[in-house]
Design an enzyme around this catalytic site. Sequence first.
Site, PDB file in Angstrom:
ATOM      1  N   TRP A   1       0.686  -1.310   0.045  1.00  0.00           N
ATOM      2  CA  TRP A   1       0.010  -0.045  -0.025  1.00  0.00           C
ATOM      3  C   TRP A   1       0.998   1.246  -0.197  1.00  0.00           C
ATOM      4  O   TRP A   1       0.345   2.559  -0.103  1.00  0.00           O
ATOM      5  CB  TRP A   1      -1.265   0.055   1.400  1.00  0.00           C
ATOM      6  N   ASP A   2       2.180   1.214   0.153  1.00  0.00           N
ATOM      7  CA  ASP A   2       2.912   2.461   0.436  1.00  0.00           C
ATOM      8  C   ASP A   2       4.312   2.166   0.080  1.00  0.00           C
ATOM      9  O   ASP A   2       5.355   2.634   0.324  1.00  0.00           O
ATOM     10  CB  ASP A   2       2.939   3.102   1.715  1.00  0.00           C
ATOM     11  N   LEU A   3       4.436   1.466  -1.285  1.00  0.00           N
ATOM     12  CA  LEU A   3       5.784   1.112  -1.642  1.00  0.00           C
ATOM     13  C   LEU A   3       6.423   1.911  -2.358  1.00  0.00           C
ATOM     14  O   LEU A   3       6.400   1.951  -3.980  1.00  0.00           O
ATOM     15  CB  LEU A   3       5.850  -0.576  -2.272  1.00  0.00           C
TER      16      LEU A   3
END
Length: 308
Positions: free
Chosen positions: A198-200
């Site tokens: 979700w936040d790469l």
Amino acid sequence: MPYKIEVPRELAASHARHSGDAGRAWIEALPDLAASFLDRWDLTPDGVPSYGVVSLVIPVRRAGGGRAALKLQPANEENDGEPVGLRAWAGAGAVLLLDADPATGTLLLERLDPDRSLATLPDGAEAVRILAGLLARLTALPAPPGLRRLADVAAAMPSTARRALPGLADPEERRLAHVCVSAVRDLLPEPGDRLLHWDLHYGNVLAGEREPWLAIDPKPLAGDPGFDLMPALWNRWDEVVASGDVARAVRARFDLMTETLGLDRRRAAGWTLGRVLQNTLWDLAGGAHRMGPAQRAIGEVMRPLWGP
Ligand SMILES: Nc1ncnc2c1ncn2[C@@H]1O[C@H](COP(=O)(O)OP(=O)(O)O)[C@@H](O)[C@H]1O
Ligand SMILES: [Mg+2]
């Protein structure tokens, strides 16, 4: 003498800005929190702490002398899946979790290089390739139980959008946002079940020793990997702009990601429109009246890939 950390001023400001009184209270309690975990997990500070927007990360040595990193952050809905996701990856493409205290959100992690991330890699195209390779491995796993689900996140979007989208000042952006809503509606019946990060973004991939590059700081979500491409598309944005052809540069990143992850392009474009919508709704909730320029540009590239 008990160890006393110095709280970085920027970290304190960021907590006050995002969380007001609760943020200030957490910052005030941070030195005691650090001291209590050094004691509880038998750790010795071993260098200068790093910080992000949310966390303070202290390099430490464990009782046996091994190097580790103590990550302090407030426990909340945003990060309570972090130890669950890291445990499922078990070090394959992601930082190893050594210990966790879910009550406070505190983690003990394998030590990586705090100053060398994919955000600092000079070759931008190489950074995208490495990120895509990691994301393919991370999202190949089924999500373990107990995580937030894209099914629920996406199901909530249309009604939030109905209330918020009239706040977009530009009619073109409103039209684009409505295309995003219809993509989310169409994709809702098949939300997927893989373990997403979700936040790469590039700053969340650090150089390691066990593997050259490892993911940190996940906000795990159960869902379709197409929903996980956005951070790679809109970060290092200055390089997209500098290419002189924004649409082409976005498409090149998108093609590389979908090929590496083996995704259906149309669905991935649809879920990426879902991320454009999510980011826009967050911005509107924060008081904005326009889409971010990168969000708009990516939305415009995805629109024809999704469909008429
Ligand atoms: N395992 C680790 N080893 C060494 N440094 C780390 C580690 N994890 C994070 N850091 C450092 O701390 C910073 C913030 O960590 P991160 O998990 O990204 O927190 P945030 O949620 O605040 O972004 C990173 O950018 C990096 O410099
Ligand atoms: Mg981070």
